[in-house]
Design an enzyme around this catalytic site. Structure first.
Site, PDB file in Angstrom:
ATOM      1  N   GLU A 174     -19.125  -1.986 -23.615  1.00 23.31           N
ATOM      2  CA  GLU A 174     -18.604  -3.012 -22.706  1.00 23.31           C
ATOM      3  C   GLU A 174     -19.377  -4.320 -22.822  1.00 23.31           C
ATOM      4  O   GLU A 174     -18.920  -5.373 -22.363  1.00 23.31           O
ATOM      5  CB  GLU A 174     -18.631  -2.515 -21.265  1.00 23.31           C
ATOM      6  CG  GLU A 174     -20.004  -2.235 -20.698  1.00 23.31           C
ATOM      7  CD  GLU A 174     -19.927  -1.493 -19.366  1.00 23.31           C
ATOM      8  OE1 GLU A 174     -20.674  -1.894 -18.456  1.00 23.31           O
ATOM      9  OE2 GLU A 174     -19.144  -0.538 -19.242  1.00 23.31           O
ATOM     10  N   HIS A 208      -8.756  -0.972 -24.918  1.00 23.11           N
ATOM     11  CA  HIS A 208      -9.194  -1.342 -23.576  1.00 23.11           C
ATOM     12  C   HIS A 208      -8.161  -2.250 -22.913  1.00 23.11           C
ATOM     13  O   HIS A 208      -6.979  -2.203 -23.231  1.00 23.11           O
ATOM     14  CB  HIS A 208     -10.580  -1.972 -23.625  1.00 23.11           C
ATOM     15  CG  HIS A 208     -11.687  -0.966 -23.607  1.00 23.11           C
ATOM     16  ND1 HIS A 208     -12.764  -1.052 -22.772  1.00 23.11           N
ATOM     17  CD2 HIS A 208     -11.856   0.180 -24.319  1.00 23.11           C
ATOM     18  CE1 HIS A 208     -13.562  -0.014 -22.958  1.00 23.11           C
ATOM     19  NE2 HIS A 208     -13.034   0.742 -23.910  1.00 23.11           N
ATOM     20  N   ARG A 264      -2.634   2.072 -22.738  1.00 24.02           N
ATOM     21  CA  ARG A 264      -3.973   2.642 -22.885  1.00 24.02           C
ATOM     22  C   ARG A 264      -3.913   4.163 -23.009  1.00 24.02           C
ATOM     23  O   ARG A 264      -3.047   4.816 -22.449  1.00 24.02           O
ATOM     24  CB  ARG A 264      -4.870   2.217 -21.716  1.00 24.02           C
ATOM     25  CG  ARG A 264      -5.079   0.707 -21.684  1.00 24.02           C
ATOM     26  CD  ARG A 264      -6.004   0.269 -20.580  1.00 24.02           C
ATOM     27  NE  ARG A 264      -7.376   0.679 -20.834  1.00 24.02           N
ATOM     28  CZ  ARG A 264      -8.403   0.346 -20.045  1.00 24.02           C
ATOM     29  NH1 ARG A 264      -8.184  -0.383 -18.961  1.00 24.02           N
ATOM     30  NH2 ARG A 264      -9.622   0.741 -20.335  1.00 24.02           N
ATOM     31  N   SER A 292     -11.916   7.673 -24.895  1.00 26.01           N
ATOM     32  CA  SER A 292     -12.534   7.170 -23.665  1.00 26.01           C
ATOM     33  C   SER A 292     -13.384   8.255 -23.036  1.00 26.01           C
ATOM     34  O   SER A 292     -12.921   9.387 -22.846  1.00 26.01           O
ATOM     35  CB  SER A 292     -11.466   6.720 -22.659  1.00 26.01           C
ATOM     36  OG  SER A 292     -12.054   6.385 -21.416  1.00 26.01           O
ATOM     37  N   SER A 293     -14.622   7.915 -22.683  1.00 24.21           N
ATOM     38  CA  SER A 293     -15.474   8.865 -21.972  1.00 24.21           C
ATOM     39  C   SER A 293     -14.920   9.162 -20.583  1.00 24.21           C
ATOM     40  O   SER A 293     -15.324  10.138 -19.943  1.00 24.21           O
ATOM     41  CB  SER A 293     -16.902   8.322 -21.861  1.00 24.21           C
ATOM     42  OG  SER A 293     -16.937   7.159 -21.047  1.00 24.21           O
ATOM     43  N   GLN A 294     -13.992   8.324 -20.095  1.00 28.35           N
ATOM     44  CA  GLN A 294     -13.418   8.545 -18.770  1.00 28.35           C
ATOM     45  C   GLN A 294     -12.608   9.838 -18.696  1.00 28.35           C
ATOM     46  O   GLN A 294     -12.474  10.416 -17.617  1.00 28.35           O
ATOM     47  CB  GLN A 294     -12.559   7.356 -18.359  1.00 28.35           C
ATOM     48  CG  GLN A 294     -13.367   6.103 -18.077  1.00 28.35           C
ATOM     49  CD  GLN A 294     -12.494   4.893 -17.775  1.00 28.35           C
ATOM     50  OE1 GLN A 294     -11.273   4.934 -17.922  1.00 28.35           O
ATOM     51  NE2 GLN A 294     -13.128   3.809 -17.358  1.00 28.35           N
ATOM     52  N   LYS A 296     -19.025  -1.551 -10.570  1.00 29.77           N
ATOM     53  CA  LYS A 296     -17.678  -0.990 -10.434  1.00 29.77           C
ATOM     54  C   LYS A 296     -17.680   0.491 -10.793  1.00 29.77           C
ATOM     55  O   LYS A 296     -17.063   1.320 -10.107  1.00 29.77           O
ATOM     56  CB  LYS A 296     -16.698  -1.728 -11.344  1.00 29.77           C
ATOM     57  CG  LYS A 296     -15.277  -1.181 -11.284  1.00 29.77           C
ATOM     58  CD  LYS A 296     -14.443  -1.590 -12.481  1.00 29.77           C
ATOM     59  CE  LYS A 296     -14.830  -0.788 -13.710  1.00 29.77           C
ATOM     60  NZ  LYS A 296     -13.920  -1.000 -14.856  1.00 29.77           N
TER      61      LYS A 296
END
Length: 446
Positions: A327, A354, A138, A184-186, A36
């Protein structure tokens, strides 16, 4: 929260799945769907390219569909072909036909929520972003503030959270920006992925604590290079210059995190599981399992056909820092419930933000089955304790379905709530898991 009334041999309540318990060791060859994380990054970079990109072997799941649909709303149309999805650039959009306002449905996808707002700044449309109730909780603060510092016009009512509207201005100046990506690394990945399209590129300086999941940051940099960008990194500073991206086609790797429960099944039962297509080298965090399983005394081999793990059926108590591979926490927690001694998992406090509060969910559900899992400041403490049958609530979290399946390997009668939620990343998980546990003759030899 758990109802211990579901017993071995008893049918699960409607809407639940009874996790199967094998009679002996597991011997199987399994195939897992595409990653994903890689699929969605490839879609974003394809949308920023100057020519169409055929993304081969993409994941077809709820999150991946949300991403490709979001990009279509922003103007990047796509075609479904027999061997993948061809994504057309945002630059091809017929702006005369695009509505002045649009809406993006984010569902419960953090990846889509973090990666697509920056792309909305490149158009001339006001785009409203919103998702379900869990996604609204989130973290988004670090990303929204960073985009605003780069020149984005975002209406969020001073909440820095969903829902919000991005008013496209036809491009973004870019340049240097500080971002706190500790939640978050996002946040960091979102800025780096969009950086090639900004007038000045982007230079991201990390502030605060280190982001979780370092492999996902490396994955972002690797994908940028694959599509023709030239990112650089010096410690906590990242630079992506303005670049015209181009990649005629790109093939997505199998999802190694989705392979984790199958490999841990071999470890727990003393059997052998072969995962087809395991890459020789990868940035995916799931590849860390190879090292862990070897350290646990399992036999781990990889060749051109994939990865094979032969387990011992015995798990020692462990102390693990899973900050970079967080994860994997749900399935590793499930495995450690059957260890020979106490275990501690650290470095994963960010999992409280998360799909659900994963630490609270794991502690609640496993304790409800008779286990002894308690939260600590940045993780979990697991004390081996006899488990019993009962229901396992999954909180619409795909990784919790996988954790429950592992518990079922040794505990008959675990009824898993809403197994369909695993469709976020692995729509066929229940079928593949059940097939793996079905006796099929001799073990695979690789």
């Amino acid at each position: 929260m758990n109802d211990p009334g579901t017993r071995a041999g008893q049918a699960a309540p409607a809407g639940y799945w009874t996790a199967p318990t094998p009679e002996g060791t597991v011997h199987a060859e399994v195939r897992v769907p595409a990653s994903k994380s890689i699929t969605n990054r490839a879609y974003v970079l394809a949308a920023l390219g100057r020519t169409p990109t055929l993304v081969r072997n993409p994941l077809d799941s709820r999150d991946a569909r949300l991403m490709i649909d979001a990009l279509a709303v922003l103007g990047a149309r796509h075609e479904r072909l027999d061997d993948g999805i061809r994504v057309h650039p945002l630059a091809e959009a017929d702006h005369a036909r695009v509505e002045r306002t649009a809406s993006v449905d984010l569902g419960n996808s953090g990846t889509v929520a973090r990666f697509t707002p920056a792309l909305a700044t490149l158009g001339t449309v006001s785009v409203r972003f919103d998702g379900d109730r869990a996604l609204r909780r989130r973290p988004m603060y670090g990303l929204i503030r960073a985009l605003e510092d780069l020149g984005a016009d975002i209406d969020h009512g001073d909440r820095s959270a969903l829902p919000f509207t991005v008013h496209g201005t036809g491009g973004l100046r870019g340049g240097p920006v500080d971002v706190d990506s500790s939640a978050s690394s996002q946040f960091l990945s979102a800025l780096l992925l969009a950086g090639p399209a900004f007038d000045e590129g982007v230079t991201v300086r990390l502030v605060g604590e280190a982001p979780p999941s370092e492999p996902h940051i490396e994955m972002t940099l690797d994908l940028l290079r694959a599509f023709g960008a030239h990112p650089t990194r010096e410690g906590t500073e990242f630079h992506v210059p303005p670049t015209e991206l181009h990649r005629p086609e790109y093939t997505v790797e199998p999802d190694l995190s989705s392979a984790a429960p199958f490999l841990l099944a071999a470890a727990l039962t003393g059997g052998t599981v072969h995962v087809a297509g395991w890459p020789a080298s990868t940035t995916q965090p799931g590849d860390w399992l190879r090292r862990l399983l070897r350290e646990l005394g399992m036999r781990v081999t990889r060749n051109a056909s994939g990865l094979t793990v032969t387990g011992t059926g015995t798990i020692p108590g462990l102390e693990l820092d899973l900050h970079d591979v967080s994860e994997l926490t749900p399935v590793i927690t499930a495995m450690l419930c059957f260890a020979d001694g106490p275990s501690v998992i650290r470095g994963v406090a960010h999992l409280r933000g998360h799909e659900t509060d994963r630490l609270a969910a794991l502690a609640t559900e496993i304790t409800g089955l008779g286990g002894a899992v308690t939260q600590i400041e940045d993780g979990l403490r697991i004390e081996p304790s006899p488990l019993r049958s009962g229901t396992f609530h999954t909180y619409e979290d795909h990784r919790l379905v996988m954790a429950a399946a592992l518990l079922g390997l040794r505990v008959p009668g675990i009824a898993v709530e809403n197994p369909a939620t695993v469709g976020k990343t692995f729509p066929g998980f229940v079928e593949e898991w059940t097939r793996m546990l079905r006796p099929a003759g001799d073990p695979p030899t690789r």
